[in-house]
Design a protein around this motif. Structure first.
Motif, PDB file in Angstrom:
ATOM      1  N   ASP A   7      27.096  77.785  -0.228  1.00 49.69           N
ATOM      2  CA  ASP A   7      26.127  76.921   0.128  1.00 49.69           C
ATOM      3  C   ASP A   7      26.560  75.481   0.340  1.00 49.69           C
ATOM      4  O   ASP A   7      26.020  74.433   0.766  1.00 49.69           O
ATOM      5  CB  ASP A   7      24.858  76.766  -0.689  1.00 49.69           C
ATOM      6  N   TRP A  40      16.520  71.079   8.904  1.00 55.66           N
ATOM      7  CA  TRP A  40      17.885  70.999   7.889  1.00 55.66           C
ATOM      8  C   TRP A  40      18.926  71.762   8.798  1.00 55.66           C
ATOM      9  O   TRP A  40      18.804  73.077   8.805  1.00 55.66           O
ATOM     10  CB  TRP A  40      17.773  71.400   6.581  1.00 55.66           C
ATOM     11  N   TYR A  41      20.036  71.008   8.693  1.00 53.42           N
ATOM     12  CA  TYR A  41      21.140  71.939   9.320  1.00 53.42           C
ATOM     13  C   TYR A  41      22.332  71.371   8.175  1.00 53.42           C
ATOM     14  O   TYR A  41      22.108  70.790   7.315  1.00 53.42           O
ATOM     15  CB  TYR A  41      21.689  71.065  10.542  1.00 53.42           C
ATOM     16  N   ARG A  42      23.484  72.467   8.273  1.00 52.14           N
ATOM     17  CA  ARG A  42      24.342  72.064   7.237  1.00 52.14           C
ATOM     18  C   ARG A  42      25.804  72.238   7.916  1.00 52.14           C
ATOM     19  O   ARG A  42      25.863  73.249   9.023  1.00 52.14           O
ATOM     20  CB  ARG A  42      24.406  72.933   6.022  1.00 52.14           C
ATOM     21  N   GLY A  83      21.304  65.056  -2.417  1.00 54.17           N
ATOM     22  CA  GLY A  83      22.519  65.977  -2.548  1.00 54.17           C
ATOM     23  C   GLY A  83      23.103  65.377  -3.937  1.00 54.17           C
ATOM     24  O   GLY A  83      22.720  64.780  -4.646  1.00 54.17           O
ATOM     25  N   CYS A  93      19.668  66.082   8.132  1.00 54.27           N
ATOM     26  CA  CYS A  93      18.186  66.093   8.577  1.00 54.27           C
ATOM     27  C   CYS A  93      18.159  66.105  10.114  1.00 54.27           C
ATOM     28  O   CYS A  93      18.851  65.095  10.728  1.00 54.27           O
ATOM     29  CB  CYS A  93      17.566  65.237   7.869  1.00 54.27           C
ATOM     30  N   TYR A 139      24.638  68.467   4.489  1.00 53.58           N
ATOM     31  CA  TYR A 139      23.364  68.792   4.766  1.00 53.58           C
ATOM     32  C   TYR A 139      22.768  67.561   5.854  1.00 53.58           C
ATOM     33  O   TYR A 139      22.846  66.696   5.331  1.00 53.58           O
ATOM     34  CB  TYR A 139      22.328  69.209   3.872  1.00 53.58           C
ATOM     35  N   ARG A 171      28.513  73.316  12.661  1.00 50.58           N
ATOM     36  CA  ARG A 171      26.956  72.942  12.282  1.00 50.58           C
ATOM     37  C   ARG A 171      25.932  74.236  12.578  1.00 50.58           C
ATOM     38  O   ARG A 171      25.599  74.692  13.677  1.00 50.58           O
ATOM     39  CB  ARG A 171      26.378  71.536  12.756  1.00 50.58           C
ATOM     40  N   VAL A 192      19.801  75.627   9.074  1.00 52.77           N
ATOM     41  CA  VAL A 192      19.502  76.256   7.591  1.00 52.77           C
ATOM     42  C   VAL A 192      17.952  76.510   7.603  1.00 52.77           C
ATOM     43  O   VAL A 192      17.472  77.739   7.408  1.00 52.77           O
ATOM     44  CB  VAL A 192      19.609  75.130   6.622  1.00 52.77           C
ATOM     45  N   GLU A 194      18.608  60.657   4.504  1.00 58.81           N
ATOM     46  CA  GLU A 194      18.721  61.842   3.551  1.00 58.81           C
ATOM     47  C   GLU A 194      19.130  61.463   2.119  1.00 58.81           C
ATOM     48  O   GLU A 194      19.521  60.440   1.931  1.00 58.81           O
ATOM     49  CB  GLU A 194      19.671  63.031   3.698  1.00 58.81           C
TER      50      GLU A 194
END
Length: 120
Positions: free
Chosen positions: A89, A36-38, A9, A95, A93, A45, A48, A6
């Protein structure tokens, strides 16, 4: 072996934008979904956004209308365009991709994560 890397950011003020990128490399035959997760501190987790091979997408309710996922299968990359960012937000993050390797087996892969911080 397959790796996801990734980038993109960083620190941004509320209302700003960031674009995350995820590049998959290695012994790839095909890529199923890319997502995509966060994960925020002390939180689980969460998904997204996800895009399937048919280009269908699904978003978390909290990001609908603000975030857009895209993918380029010619370069095995995925992007997450994040607009109108809010302090909530803020998270790492990740992938995620479900990939069929040259051995024709599907595996779920994760990137190392990229920090997104939104200041108020």
């Amino acid at each position: 072996q397959v790796t996801l890397v990734e980038s993109g950011g960083g620190l941004v003020q509320a209302g700003g934008s960031l674009r995350l990128s995820c590049a998959a490399s290695g012994s790839i035959f095909s890529i199923n979904h890319m997502a995509w997760y966060r994960q925020a501190p002390g939180e689980q987790r969460e998904l997204v956004a996800i895009m399937h091979t048919d280009s269908s997408t699904r978003y978390a309710d909290s990001v609908k209308g603000r975030f857009t996922i895209s993918r380029d299968d010619t370069s095995n990359t995925a992007h997450l365009q994040m607009n109108s960012l809010k302090p909530e937000d803020t998270a790492v993050y990740y992938c995620n991709a479900n990939i069929m390797g040259v051995g024709r087996y599907n595996f779920n892969y994760w990137g190392q994560g990229t920090q997104v911080t939104v200041s108020s």
